[in-house]
Scaffold this motif. Structure first.
Motif, PDB file in Angstrom:
ATOM      1  N   ILE A 216      23.116   0.985  24.067  1.00 16.14           N
ATOM      2  CA  ILE A 216      24.675   2.035  23.882  1.00 16.14           C
ATOM      3  C   ILE A 216      23.743   3.108  24.498  1.00 16.14           C
ATOM      4  CG2 ILE A 216      25.708   3.209  22.383  1.00 16.14           C
ATOM      5  CD1 ILE A 216      25.663   0.542  20.932  1.00 16.14           C
ATOM      6  N   ASP A 217      23.756   4.500  25.206  1.00 14.71           N
ATOM      7  CA  ASP A 217      23.482   5.860  25.298  1.00 14.71           C
ATOM      8  C   ASP A 217      24.625   6.459  24.846  1.00 14.71           C
ATOM      9  OD1 ASP A 217      20.615   6.819  26.313  1.00 14.71           O
ATOM     10  OD2 ASP A 217      22.351   8.201  27.257  1.00 14.71           O
ATOM     11  N   ALA A 218      24.258   7.786  24.239  1.00 12.15           N
ATOM     12  CA  ALA A 218      25.438   8.847  24.102  1.00 12.15           C
ATOM     13  C   ALA A 218      24.902   9.676  25.610  1.00 12.15           C
ATOM     14  CB  ALA A 218      24.584   9.278  22.606  1.00 12.15           C
ATOM     15  N   ASP A 219      25.740  10.091  25.836  1.00 11.54           N
ATOM     16  CA  ASP A 219      26.079  10.761  26.966  1.00 11.54           C
ATOM     17  C   ASP A 219      26.071  12.581  26.918  1.00 11.54           C
ATOM     18  OD1 ASP A 219      27.056   8.496  28.257  1.00 11.54           O
ATOM     19  OD2 ASP A 219      29.557   8.724  28.279  1.00 11.54           O
ATOM     20  N   HIS A 220      25.372  12.995  27.751  1.00 12.56           N
ATOM     21  CA  HIS A 220      25.413  14.260  28.449  1.00 12.56           C
ATOM     22  C   HIS A 220      24.703  14.739  26.652  1.00 12.56           C
ATOM     23  CE1 HIS A 220      26.452  14.638  31.885  1.00 12.56           C
ATOM     24  NE2 HIS A 220      27.384  13.795  31.064  1.00 12.56           N
ATOM     25  N   PHE A 221      23.910  14.020  25.717  1.00 10.08           N
ATOM     26  CA  PHE A 221      23.215  14.625  24.641  1.00 10.08           C
ATOM     27  C   PHE A 221      22.255  15.474  24.010  1.00 10.08           C
ATOM     28  CE2 PHE A 221      21.010  13.411  20.248  1.00 10.08           C
ATOM     29  CZ  PHE A 221      22.949  13.380  19.612  1.00 10.08           C
ATOM     30  N   LYS A 222      21.769  15.860  25.661  1.00 11.11           N
ATOM     31  CA  LYS A 222      20.663  17.536  25.686  1.00 11.11           C
ATOM     32  C   LYS A 222      21.533  18.284  25.744  1.00 11.11           C
ATOM     33  CE  LYS A 222      17.802  19.506  28.131  1.00 11.11           C
ATOM     34  NZ  LYS A 222      18.005  20.446  27.989  1.00 11.11           N
ATOM     35  N   LEU A 223      23.042  18.163  26.707  1.00 10.53           N
ATOM     36  CA  LEU A 223      23.878  19.435  26.247  1.00 10.53           C
ATOM     37  C   LEU A 223      24.312  19.632  24.725  1.00 10.53           C
ATOM     38  CD1 LEU A 223      25.200  20.552  28.441  1.00 10.53           C
ATOM     39  CD2 LEU A 223      27.227  19.521  28.348  1.00 10.53           C
ATOM     40  N   ILE A 224      24.396  18.816  23.355  1.00  7.09           N
ATOM     41  CA  ILE A 224      24.875  18.385  22.471  1.00  7.09           C
ATOM     42  C   ILE A 224      24.253  19.356  21.493  1.00  7.09           C
ATOM     43  CG2 ILE A 224      25.415  17.156  20.394  1.00  7.09           C
ATOM     44  CD1 ILE A 224      26.648  15.345  22.325  1.00  7.09           C
ATOM     45  N   ASN A 225      22.668  18.924  22.149  1.00  5.16           N
ATOM     46  CA  ASN A 225      21.330  19.586  21.151  1.00  5.16           C
ATOM     47  C   ASN A 225      21.732  21.098  21.885  1.00  5.16           C
ATOM     48  OD1 ASN A 225      20.447  18.075  19.666  1.00  5.16           O
ATOM     49  ND2 ASN A 225      19.259  16.730  21.524  1.00  5.16           N
ATOM     50  N   ASP A 226      21.441  21.769  23.073  1.00  2.00           N
ATOM     51  CA  ASP A 226      21.368  23.319  23.886  1.00  2.00           C
ATOM     52  C   ASP A 226      22.674  23.653  22.704  1.00  2.00           C
ATOM     53  OD1 ASP A 226      19.686  21.516  24.384  1.00  2.00           O
ATOM     54  OD2 ASP A 226      19.920  21.705  26.408  1.00  2.00           O
TER      55      ASP A 226
ATOM     56  N   SER B  61      22.715  22.578  18.591  1.00  2.00           N
ATOM     57  CA  SER B  61      22.100  22.936  17.530  1.00  2.00           C
ATOM     58  C   SER B  61      21.267  21.544  17.469  1.00  2.00           C
ATOM     59  CB  SER B  61      21.369  23.903  16.570  1.00  2.00           C
ATOM     60  OG  SER B  61      22.373  23.001  15.504  1.00  2.00           O
ATOM     61  N   HIS B  62      19.794  21.125  17.120  1.00  2.00           N
ATOM     62  CA  HIS B  62      19.172  19.878  17.261  1.00  2.00           C
ATOM     63  C   HIS B  62      19.316  19.367  15.998  1.00  2.00           C
ATOM     64  CE1 HIS B  62      16.068  17.558  18.497  1.00  2.00           C
ATOM     65  NE2 HIS B  62      15.614  17.023  16.927  1.00  2.00           N
ATOM     66  N   GLN B  63      20.577  19.762  14.919  1.00  2.00           N
ATOM     67  CA  GLN B  63      20.776  19.646  13.331  1.00  2.00           C
ATOM     68  C   GLN B  63      22.274  19.050  14.193  1.00  2.00           C
ATOM     69  OE1 GLN B  63      21.030  22.462  10.654  1.00  2.00           O
ATOM     70  NE2 GLN B  63      22.017  20.337   9.138  1.00  2.00           N
TER      71      GLN B  63
ATOM     72  N   GLY C 187      23.303  17.401  16.662  1.00  2.00           N
ATOM     73  CA  GLY C 187      22.710  16.804  17.103  1.00  2.00           C
ATOM     74  C   GLY C 187      21.933  15.081  16.605  1.00  2.00           C
ATOM     75  N   ASP C 188      21.090  15.707  14.994  1.00  2.00           N
ATOM     76  CA  ASP C 188      21.413  15.020  14.290  1.00  2.00           C
ATOM     77  C   ASP C 188      22.734  14.434  13.399  1.00  2.00           C
ATOM     78  OD1 ASP C 188      18.692  14.927  14.727  1.00  2.00           O
ATOM     79  OD2 ASP C 188      18.217  15.910  13.386  1.00  2.00           O
ATOM     80  N   GLU C 189      22.899  14.848  12.997  1.00  2.90           N
ATOM     81  CA  GLU C 189      24.746  14.638  12.910  1.00  2.90           C
ATOM     82  C   GLU C 189      25.169  13.526  13.807  1.00  2.90           C
ATOM     83  OE1 GLU C 189      26.469  18.257  10.918  1.00  2.90           O
ATOM     84  OE2 GLU C 189      24.996  18.843  10.310  1.00  2.90           O
TER      85      GLU C 189
HETATM   86  N1  LIG Z   1      19.114  15.824  17.817  1.00  3.06           N
HETATM   87  C1  LIG Z   1      18.271  14.854  17.790  1.00  3.06           C
HETATM   88  N2  LIG Z   1      18.057  14.591  19.949  1.00  3.06           N
HETATM   89  C2  LIG Z   1      17.136  14.117  19.844  1.00  3.06           C
HETATM   90  C3  LIG Z   1      16.842  13.163  18.836  1.00  3.06           C
HETATM   91  N3  LIG Z   1      15.911  12.167  19.878  1.00  3.06           N
HETATM   92  C4  LIG Z   1      16.553  12.519  21.063  1.00  3.06           C
HETATM   93  N4  LIG Z   1      16.578  13.267  21.368  1.00  3.06           N
HETATM   94  C5  LIG Z   1      17.359  14.575  22.039  1.00  3.06           C
HETATM   95  O1  LIG Z   1      18.160  13.679  23.221  1.00  3.06           O
HETATM   96  C6  LIG Z   1      18.041  14.166  24.273  1.00  3.06           C
HETATM   97  C7  LIG Z   1      18.148  13.652  25.657  1.00  3.06           C
HETATM   98  O2  LIG Z   1      18.265  13.878  26.941  1.00  3.06           O
HETATM   99  P1  LIG Z   1      19.023  13.008  28.207  1.00  3.06           P
HETATM  100  O3  LIG Z   1      17.218  11.805  28.450  1.00  3.06           O
HETATM  101  O4  LIG Z   1      18.518  13.483  29.036  1.00  3.06           O
HETATM  102  O5  LIG Z   1      19.694  12.355  28.548  1.00  3.06           O
HETATM  103  P2  LIG Z   1      21.442  13.020  28.155  1.00  3.06           P
HETATM  104  O6  LIG Z   1      21.701  14.365  28.080  1.00  3.06           O
HETATM  105  O7  LIG Z   1      21.566  12.251  27.390  1.00  3.06           O
HETATM  106  O8  LIG Z   1      21.832  13.185  29.377  1.00  3.06           O
HETATM  107  P3  LIG Z   1      22.882  10.917  29.570  1.00  3.06           P
HETATM  108  O9  LIG Z   1      21.991   9.992  28.756  1.00  3.06           O
HETATM  109  O10 LIG Z   1      22.053  11.235  30.967  1.00  3.06           O
HETATM  110  O11 LIG Z   1      24.019  11.247  30.303  1.00  3.06           O
HETATM  111  C8  LIG Z   1      16.977  15.517  24.505  1.00  3.06           C
HETATM  112  O12 LIG Z   1      17.476  16.282  24.529  1.00  3.06           O
HETATM  113  C9  LIG Z   1      16.709  14.452  23.001  1.00  3.06           C
HETATM  114  O13 LIG Z   1      15.496  15.462  22.693  1.00  3.06           O
HETATM  115  C10 LIG Z   1      17.134  13.118  17.372  1.00  3.06           C
HETATM  116  O14 LIG Z   1      16.767  12.727  16.729  1.00  3.06           O
HETATM  117  N5  LIG Z   1      17.766  14.411  17.551  1.00  3.06           N
END
Ligand SMILES: Nc1nc2c(ncn2[C@@H]2O[C@H](COP(=O)(O)OP(=O)(O)OP(=O)(O)O)[C@@H](O)[C@H]2O)c(=O)[nH]1
Length: 350
Positions: free
Chosen positions: A224-234, A237-239, A241-243
């Motif tokens: 299972i992988d979260a979609d566009h997670f980088k976008l959520i962080n950006d 914030s990273h915090q 993202g952790d939540e």
């Molecule tokens: N907040 C947070 N971010 C994390 C953690 N581990 C990884 N990430 C972030 O997860 C993001 C994964 O990005 P990508 O691999 O480009 O994938 P994505 O943005 O989810 O895009 P897709 O998987 O293609 O949908 C990166 O920005 C990592 O920095 C964590 O423990 N906490």
């Protein structure tokens, strides 16, 4: 972990003070018995010494409860040394009061740094042998009425010290086992989500494959992988993202059965092992999980209209397959879900 770290491990400290408090209670009670014994065998001075000792242990107990630890430990040690010296001086080496000094050996070795422990043990040896020499040079000042009474006191002291060593040994081994358990947990747990980490999931995965083969049961996995997670962080914030990762963990856990195993496989990637589950059922479960995540009220967490979604790859173990190959296939299925627009489940049989 080096010796200095071991001696200052915070988790070991409360246990040490718990033992110190128990020592006060046990030693106080022992002195009550001494009082009765010495009244019975006609040694009033040692009976009074026991009263003094009970008072000292009561004060030491109070001091440790008040976290005046140095005072508490100082009182305990002074009492043992003075009591042993007085006992030997008054009724002789045969009383066995010197046994109590031996309890200092493990106590010093475990609690002090190596150099200090060696110095303290040397002082203890000098004290111990000094008391023996003293007893050889000076005859008992108040000998007991009979040899039998002296042997009785000796036997009593031997029994108490025997019990103290047994207790200390059990306490020590319990502390070691507890420490090992904590270390094992740390080494197998992901700190952020509390899920099993990749290393541990690899071990569990291999064990589940063996079990599935032995009992001819199906075993399926979800990647299972979260979609566009980088976008959520950006954006948030990273915090935040952790939540989101912690919240995803909770959602996934609620959907799984007790014997399913979930772990954090990578940054925003989770691996689920589904024992005794066919590909069809694993796919149904994956769809349910995907829907639960999609429908979750993410606005409350993110304060935004943006919703979090997940993509899932599903597959089932083939005969004689390794964990690596099984997960590679699940990964390919996951990539198909991503390539086909995300927020979807892809199942592959082979
Ligand atoms: N907040 C947070 N971010 C994390 C953690 N581990 C990884 N990430 C972030 O997860 C993001 C994964 O990005 P990508 O691999 O480009 O994938 P994505 O943005 O989810 O895009 P897709 O998987 O293609 O949908 C990166 O920005 C990592 O920095 C964590 O423990 N906490």
């Amino acid at each position: 972990m080096n010796r200095t770290e071991r001696r200052t491990t915070p988790s070991a400290r409360p246990q040490f003070w718990r033992v110190a408090l128990r020592t006060c209670v046990i030693a106080g009670s022992t002195n009550l018995l001494f009082l009765l014994i010495f009244l019975a065998v006609g040694s009033p001075i040692l009976a009074w010494v026991s009263v003094g000792s009970m008072t000292v242990y009561a004060i030491a107990y109070w001091a440790i409860r008040q976290r005046k630890n140095k005072l508490g430990v100082g009182l305990i040690w002074s009492e043992v040394v003075i009591h042993a010296a007085l006992g030997i001086l008054l009724i002789g080496w045969g009383s066995g009061f010197h046994y109590y000094l031996l309890v200092f050996i493990p106590a010093l070795a475990v609690t002090l740094k190596r150099s200090k422990a060696i110095a303290a043990l040397l002082v203890l040896w000098v004290l111990y042998t000094g008391l023996f020499v003293m007893s050889e040079l000076i005859p008992p000042l108040q000998p007991l009425v009979s040899r039998a009474a002296l042997d009785g006191v000796n036997l009593f002291n031997l029994t108490v010290v025997f019990a103290m060593f047994s207790y200390l040994a059990l306490f020590y081994i319990e502390t070691v086992i507890e420490g090992q358990r904590a270390l094992r947990k740390l080494a197998s747990t992901d700190m952020l989500t509390g899920l099993k980490n990749r290393r541990h999931m690899t071990e569990v995965g291999e064990a589940e494959i063996s079990r599935a083969e032995r009992f001819a049961m199906p075993l399926s996995v979800l990647l299972i992988d979260a979609d566009h997670f980088k976008l959520i962080n950006d954006i948030f914030s990273h915090q935040k993202g952790d939540e989101v990762l912690c919240c995803l963990t909770k959602l996934l856990r609620t959907e799984l059965r007790q014997h399913d195993v979930i772990g954090r496989w990578g940054g925003e990637e989770f691996l689920v092992l589904l024992p005794n589950t066919t590909l069809e059922n694993a796919q149904l479960l994956a769809e349910r999980i995907r829907g639960t995540v999609k429908d979750f009220r993410w606005q409350e967490l993110l304060k935004d209209e943006l919703a979090v979604s997940i993509s899932i790859g599903v597959t089932q173990l083939l005969p004689n397959e390794t964990l690596n190959r099984l997960i590679n296939r699940a990964d390919k299925a996951l990539h198909s879900s991503k390539a086909n627009g995300r927020n979807r489940v892809t199942a592959v049989a082979a």
